[in-house]
Write a protein that holds these residues in place. Structure first.
Motif, short mmCIF file in Angstrom:
data_model
loop_
_atom_site.label_atom_id
_atom_site.label_comp_id
_atom_site.label_asym_id
_atom_site.label_seq_id
_atom_site.Cartn_x
_atom_site.Cartn_y
_atom_site.Cartn_z
N SER A 4 -3.54 1.12 30.13
CA SER A 4 -3.25 0.18 28.99
C SER A 4 -4.54 -0.24 28.19
O SER A 4 -4.44 -0.61 27.06
N GLY A 5 -5.71 0.22 28.67
CA GLY A 5 -6.91 0.33 27.72
C GLY A 5 -7.81 -0.84 28.17
O GLY A 5 -8.66 -1.09 27.41
N LYS A 6 -7.64 -1.34 29.56
CA LYS A 6 -8.41 -2.57 29.97
C LYS A 6 -10.02 -2.24 30.00
O LYS A 6 -10.60 -3.07 29.17
N THR A 7 -10.45 -0.92 30.44
CA THR A 7 -11.69 -0.68 30.61
C THR A 7 -12.12 -0.53 28.96
O THR A 7 -13.53 -0.82 28.76
N SER A 8 -11.69 0.05 28.23
CA SER A 8 -12.09 0.36 26.88
C SER A 8 -12.24 -0.96 26.24
O SER A 8 -13.22 -1.35 25.42
N THR A 22 -15.94 6.68 32.27
CA THR A 22 -15.40 5.45 31.81
C THR A 22 -15.86 4.19 32.24
O THR A 22 -15.58 3.31 31.50
N ASP A 23 -16.43 4.22 33.30
CA ASP A 23 -16.82 2.81 33.65
C ASP A 23 -17.78 1.95 32.89
O ASP A 23 -18.76 2.48 32.45
N VAL A 24 -17.39 0.61 32.77
CA VAL A 24 -18.31 -0.07 31.95
C VAL A 24 -19.71 -0.44 32.93
O VAL A 24 -19.56 -0.67 33.87
N LYS A 26 -2.03 10.81 31.59
CA LYS A 26 -2.08 12.57 31.99
C LYS A 26 -3.48 12.85 31.25
O LYS A 26 -4.09 13.66 32.05
N ILE A 27 -4.35 12.38 30.09
CA ILE A 27 -5.32 12.97 29.86
C ILE A 27 -6.46 12.44 31.02
O ILE A 27 -7.22 13.19 31.19
N ARG A 28 -6.36 11.32 31.46
CA ARG A 28 -7.56 10.84 32.12
C ARG A 28 -7.40 11.23 33.61
O ARG A 28 -8.40 11.44 34.09
N ASP A 29 -6.19 11.28 34.17
CA ASP A 29 -6.08 11.34 35.67
C ASP A 29 -5.29 12.78 35.90
O ASP A 29 -5.28 13.07 37.00
N GLY A 30 -4.55 13.45 34.94
CA GLY A 30 -3.79 14.62 35.35
C GLY A 30 -2.44 14.26 35.66
O GLY A 30 -1.90 12.96 35.51
N ASN A 31 -1.81 15.34 36.11
CA ASN A 31 -0.21 15.15 36.24
C ASN A 31 0.03 14.30 37.26
O ASN A 31 1.13 13.65 37.38
#
Length: 198
Positions: A21-25, A51-53, A145-150
């Motif tokens: 959902s975009g929490k890390t961003s 992507t980790d802060v 899908k982009i981040r973690d795959g199928n």
């Protein structure tokens, strides 16, 4: 004016929501934009991600995590995909004892309720600003899908019928809801910054 000029003591911002959902961003952007902010350190047995802060996690072995848990040093522990996450009691104590700071965390729903119990016990519940990040399922699954795959998409798809907003309501936490649509990160962050001034 600095952020401390808006607020006369510490504040803990928590970001909660479904996977991708975009929490890390959002957490990363808030930590960059608020000078007096720090990310609350948690421990995890998983490996680091790009992507980790910075400062969000300390990476430990399963054995190290289990040893700390046996010593009852965690305020909460959360299992996820054969890995463990946890936040130390002393870390939270440091946060509420450090005035003029804004603390940022991404938390699952169960951890938010535990966090609020901890804050209430220390007469600090009024310092908590809980946000629930919402995003349409189709956008969320595309991000996953982009981040973690199928595999991640399949698992996330199994939970697609969950009414996330209703689930958040059931916790009793007074979440401030933020819709984080694709390409609207700036707007989402601006809404959160406005909300924490109030």
């Amino acid at each position: 004016a600095t952020f401390v000029g808006w607020y006369d003591s510490f504040m803990i911002i928590t970001l909660t929501g479904p996977m991708a959902s975009g929490k890390t961003s959002i957490a990363r952007r808030l930590s960059e934009e608020i000078p007096e902010s720090s990310v609350v350190l948690s421990l995890t047995t998983r490996t680091s991600r790009l992507t980790d802060v910075p400062g969000e996690y300390r990476y430990v072995t399963h054995e190290e995590f289990e040893d700390l848990n046996k010593q009852n040093l965690f305020e909460w522990v959360v299992p996820h995909k054969d890995q463990w996450y946890g936040t130390l009691k002393e870390t939270l104590q440091e946060a509420i004892s450090n005035p003029d700071r804004v603390w940022i965390m991404t938390l699952v729903l169960d951890a938010v309720t535990t966090m609020r119990t901890f804050l209430q016990k220390h007469d600090a519940l009024a310092h908590h600003k809980p946000f629930f990040i919402l995003v349409p399922d189709d956008e969320r699954l595309a991000r996953a899908k982009i981040r973690d795959g199928n595999d991640a998409v399949i698992k996330s798809g199994q939970a697609k019928e969950i009414n996330w907003s209703a689930w958040a309501d059931e916790t009793g936490v007074p979440f401030i809801r933020i819709e984080n649509r694709e390409g609207e990160l700036e707007r989402s962050v601006a809404e959160i910054r406005e909300a924490i001034k109030q």
